[in-house]
Design a protein around this motif. Sequence first.
Motif, PDB file in Angstrom:
ATOM      1  N   ALA A  12       0.760  -1.323  -0.092  1.00  0.00           N
ATOM      2  CA  ALA A  12      -0.043   0.080  -0.033  1.00  0.00           C
ATOM      3  C   ALA A  12       0.782   1.259   0.152  1.00  0.00           C
ATOM      4  CB  ALA A  12      -1.028  -0.016   1.030  1.00  0.00           C
ATOM      5  N   PRO A  13       2.069   1.449   0.852  1.00  0.00           N
ATOM      6  CA  PRO A  13       2.578   2.711   0.656  1.00  0.00           C
ATOM      7  C   PRO A  13       3.371   3.010  -0.509  1.00  0.00           C
ATOM      8  CG  PRO A  13       2.895   1.489   2.832  1.00  0.00           C
ATOM      9  CD  PRO A  13       2.290   0.553   2.154  1.00  0.00           C
ATOM     10  N   LEU A  14       3.792   1.809  -1.128  1.00  0.00           N
ATOM     11  CA  LEU A  14       4.562   1.750  -2.435  1.00  0.00           C
ATOM     12  C   LEU A  14       3.538   2.295  -3.596  1.00  0.00           C
ATOM     13  CD1 LEU A  14       6.513  -1.517  -2.145  1.00  0.00           C
ATOM     14  CD2 LEU A  14       7.264   0.594  -1.509  1.00  0.00           C
ATOM     15  N   LEU A  15       2.284   1.794  -3.522  1.00  0.00           N
ATOM     16  CA  LEU A  15       1.539   2.219  -4.411  1.00  0.00           C
ATOM     17  C   LEU A  15       1.041   3.651  -4.424  1.00  0.00           C
ATOM     18  CD1 LEU A  15      -1.015  -0.825  -4.673  1.00  0.00           C
ATOM     19  CD2 LEU A  15       0.788  -0.275  -6.325  1.00  0.00           C
ATOM     20  N   GLY A  16       1.047   4.280  -2.960  1.00  0.00           N
ATOM     21  CA  GLY A  16       0.727   5.512  -2.826  1.00  0.00           C
ATOM     22  C   GLY A  16       1.735   6.238  -3.177  1.00  0.00           C
ATOM     23  N   TYR A  17       3.324   5.943  -3.082  1.00  0.00           N
ATOM     24  CA  TYR A  17       4.471   6.836  -3.533  1.00  0.00           C
ATOM     25  C   TYR A  17       4.207   6.926  -4.946  1.00  0.00           C
ATOM     26  CZ  TYR A  17       9.124   7.728  -4.674  1.00  0.00           C
ATOM     27  OH  TYR A  17      10.395   8.340  -5.149  1.00  0.00           O
ATOM     28  N   CYS A  18       3.933   5.796  -5.719  1.00  0.00           N
ATOM     29  CA  CYS A  18       3.638   5.787  -7.317  1.00  0.00           C
ATOM     30  C   CYS A  18       2.632   6.974  -7.723  1.00  0.00           C
ATOM     31  CB  CYS A  18       3.310   4.494  -7.693  1.00  0.00           C
ATOM     32  SG  CYS A  18       4.536   3.231  -7.644  1.00  0.00           S
ATOM     33  N   ILE A  19       1.686   6.960  -6.910  1.00  0.00           N
ATOM     34  CA  ILE A  19       0.514   7.986  -7.179  1.00  0.00           C
ATOM     35  C   ILE A  19       1.120   9.252  -7.224  1.00  0.00           C
ATOM     36  CG2 ILE A  19      -1.552   9.029  -6.659  1.00  0.00           C
ATOM     37  CD1 ILE A  19      -2.377   6.098  -5.969  1.00  0.00           C
ATOM     38  N   VAL A  20       1.762   9.414  -5.941  1.00  0.00           N
ATOM     39  CA  VAL A  20       2.522  10.875  -5.821  1.00  0.00           C
ATOM     40  C   VAL A  20       3.474  11.226  -6.632  1.00  0.00           C
ATOM     41  CG1 VAL A  20       3.617  12.230  -4.137  1.00  0.00           C
ATOM     42  CG2 VAL A  20       1.691  10.839  -3.436  1.00  0.00           C
ATOM     43  N   THR A  21       4.129  10.308  -7.300  1.00  0.00           N
ATOM     44  CA  THR A  21       5.130  10.468  -8.200  1.00  0.00           C
ATOM     45  C   THR A  21       4.765  10.489  -9.424  1.00  0.00           C
ATOM     46  OG1 THR A  21       5.987   8.362  -8.149  1.00  0.00           O
ATOM     47  CG2 THR A  21       7.052   9.912  -6.599  1.00  0.00           C
ATOM     48  N   GLU A  22       3.311  10.205  -9.858  1.00  0.00           N
ATOM     49  CA  GLU A  22       2.933  10.343 -11.155  1.00  0.00           C
ATOM     50  C   GLU A  22       3.475   9.184 -11.858  1.00  0.00           C
ATOM     51  OE1 GLU A  22       2.994  13.899 -12.924  1.00  0.00           O
ATOM     52  OE2 GLU A  22       1.940  15.009 -11.474  1.00  0.00           O
ATOM     53  N   GLN A  23       3.646   7.822 -11.362  1.00  0.00           N
ATOM     54  CA  GLN A  23       3.752   6.764 -12.269  1.00  0.00           C
ATOM     55  C   GLN A  23       2.512   5.863 -12.308  1.00  0.00           C
ATOM     56  OE1 GLN A  23       7.503   4.848 -10.756  1.00  0.00           O
ATOM     57  NE2 GLN A  23       8.078   6.086  -9.296  1.00  0.00           N
ATOM     58  N   TYR A  24       1.374   6.582 -12.933  1.00  0.00           N
ATOM     59  CA  TYR A  24       0.255   5.914 -12.778  1.00  0.00           C
ATOM     60  C   TYR A  24       0.185   4.623 -13.403  1.00  0.00           C
ATOM     61  CZ  TYR A  24      -1.021  10.860 -11.825  1.00  0.00           C
ATOM     62  OH  TYR A  24      -1.068  12.085 -11.384  1.00  0.00           O
ATOM     63  N   ALA A  25       0.758   4.159 -14.496  1.00  0.00           N
ATOM     64  CA  ALA A  25       0.927   2.976 -15.042  1.00  0.00           C
ATOM     65  C   ALA A  25       1.182   1.683 -14.031  1.00  0.00           C
ATOM     66  CB  ALA A  25       1.695   2.729 -16.286  1.00  0.00           C
ATOM     67  N   LEU A  26       2.069   2.037 -13.189  1.00  0.00           N
ATOM     68  CA  LEU A  26       2.587   0.925 -12.090  1.00  0.00           C
ATOM     69  C   LEU A  26       1.558   1.077 -10.906  1.00  0.00           C
ATOM     70  CD1 LEU A  26       4.792  -1.042 -11.157  1.00  0.00           C
ATOM     71  CD2 LEU A  26       5.905   1.060 -10.115  1.00  0.00           C
ATOM     72  N   ALA A  27       1.174   2.374 -10.621  1.00  0.00           N
ATOM     73  CA  ALA A  27       0.146   2.252  -9.622  1.00  0.00           C
ATOM     74  C   ALA A  27      -1.070   1.661  -9.954  1.00  0.00           C
ATOM     75  CB  ALA A  27      -0.195   3.984  -9.390  1.00  0.00           C
ATOM     76  N   LEU A  28      -1.713   1.896 -11.012  1.00  0.00           N
ATOM     77  CA  LEU A  28      -2.857   1.266 -11.607  1.00  0.00           C
ATOM     78  C   LEU A  28      -2.648  -0.467 -11.541  1.00  0.00           C
ATOM     79  CD1 LEU A  28      -5.863   1.448 -12.546  1.00  0.00           C
ATOM     80  CD2 LEU A  28      -4.789   1.566 -14.994  1.00  0.00           C
ATOM     81  N   GLY A  29      -1.502  -0.862 -12.039  1.00  0.00           N
ATOM     82  CA  GLY A  29      -1.456  -2.124 -12.070  1.00  0.00           C
ATOM     83  C   GLY A  29      -1.498  -2.938 -10.727  1.00  0.00           C
ATOM     84  N   GLY A  30      -0.602  -2.108  -9.824  1.00  0.00           N
ATOM     85  CA  GLY A  30      -0.650  -2.599  -8.446  1.00  0.00           C
ATOM     86  C   GLY A  30      -1.812  -2.561  -7.748  1.00  0.00           C
ATOM     87  N   THR A  31      -2.751  -1.452  -7.976  1.00  0.00           N
ATOM     88  CA  THR A  31      -3.915  -1.385  -7.337  1.00  0.00           C
ATOM     89  C   THR A  31      -4.795  -2.449  -7.643  1.00  0.00           C
ATOM     90  OG1 THR A  31      -3.684   0.906  -7.001  1.00  0.00           O
ATOM     91  CG2 THR A  31      -5.980   0.083  -6.870  1.00  0.00           C
ATOM     92  N   LEU A  32      -4.965  -2.656  -8.991  1.00  0.00           N
ATOM     93  CA  LEU A  32      -5.800  -4.000  -9.664  1.00  0.00           C
ATOM     94  C   LEU A  32      -5.319  -5.242  -8.889  1.00  0.00           C
ATOM     95  CD1 LEU A  32      -6.128  -3.003 -13.239  1.00  0.00           C
ATOM     96  CD2 LEU A  32      -7.909  -2.538 -11.280  1.00  0.00           C
ATOM     97  N   LEU A  33      -4.094  -5.464  -8.930  1.00  0.00           N
ATOM     98  CA  LEU A  33      -3.399  -6.557  -8.314  1.00  0.00           C
ATOM     99  C   LEU A  33      -3.877  -6.802  -6.742  1.00  0.00           C
ATOM    100  CD1 LEU A  33      -1.803  -9.403  -8.849  1.00  0.00           C
ATOM    101  CD2 LEU A  33       0.436  -7.944  -8.236  1.00  0.00           C
TER     102      LEU A  33
END
Length: 293
Positions: free
Chosen positions: A100-121
Amino acid sequence: ATTAPAPSPAPWSQRSLRYYSDPGRREERAGGASGDNAGADAGAGVGAKAAEGKGREDGRPAPSASESESEFSSNADTGWSYEKACTVPNLVSLARAVSAPLLGYCIVTEQYALALGGTLLAGFSDWLDGYLAKKMKNQESSLGSYLDPLADKVLVTCLTVASGYKGLIDPTVCGVIIGRDVLLLGGAFVHRAAVLNWRWRSWNEYFRVVDSSSVNGAGGQGKAGKAPAVKPIFISKLNTVFQIALVSSAITHGAVAWPSADLVEGLGYLTAATTITSGLIYVRMYFKGQMLT
């Protein structure tokens, strides 16, 4: 008249030799040592009886050695052993919470593709751990009933805070989602403390997830029962689906401007409605004694 000088004392080695070679002095010394040992034994006996007579702080007599050993062994296993904690469903839930914290960091840094894939997983893992707990042998546990919703709350909180920080989700909706989780978690901790009469021997006892035949937190009498299993309700599971869908749509909107901002806003209000509804149902069930089993 001059006085004769006093004879110098014999060397230490000669004095010791005469002392130990004299049978009378050897017996005298042995008798003294025996008396010292007897006095030490008597003192130890008095101390032991004093310790035995000393009671607990609440006035009850001190436990015997066998009782203390039994009391310790009954508290040694609180359900957090490696075999009971490291089940496959629990590890899946733990992985979701850690991500969860890693996905939140991806959103803040605008790494949306990685954040979306991690959220769905992560959303898929929410279904997977429950499925494995039911299908696999000896994998369902009281600990898992707490770890699964806790992982969901950690995931949703991190994603919601990060999305709200980036302006992807309405701050009001963020407040509703986080406030409901804080209310439920805080209420669970307060309920457990109240069940233990606000007194417990250790945090192991507080977080016990298996039955105990030992002392409880209310002064050491009776039984310290395990923390009850959490019984999820349908509206809560549906609410989790809406929350994951809201965060996922907000991420894709930030990445490719799809779906539209109006759709994300509408989904946010719907999620807030299910969040409030599930929270109120949990409160109602708690006061009717139906929430914890």
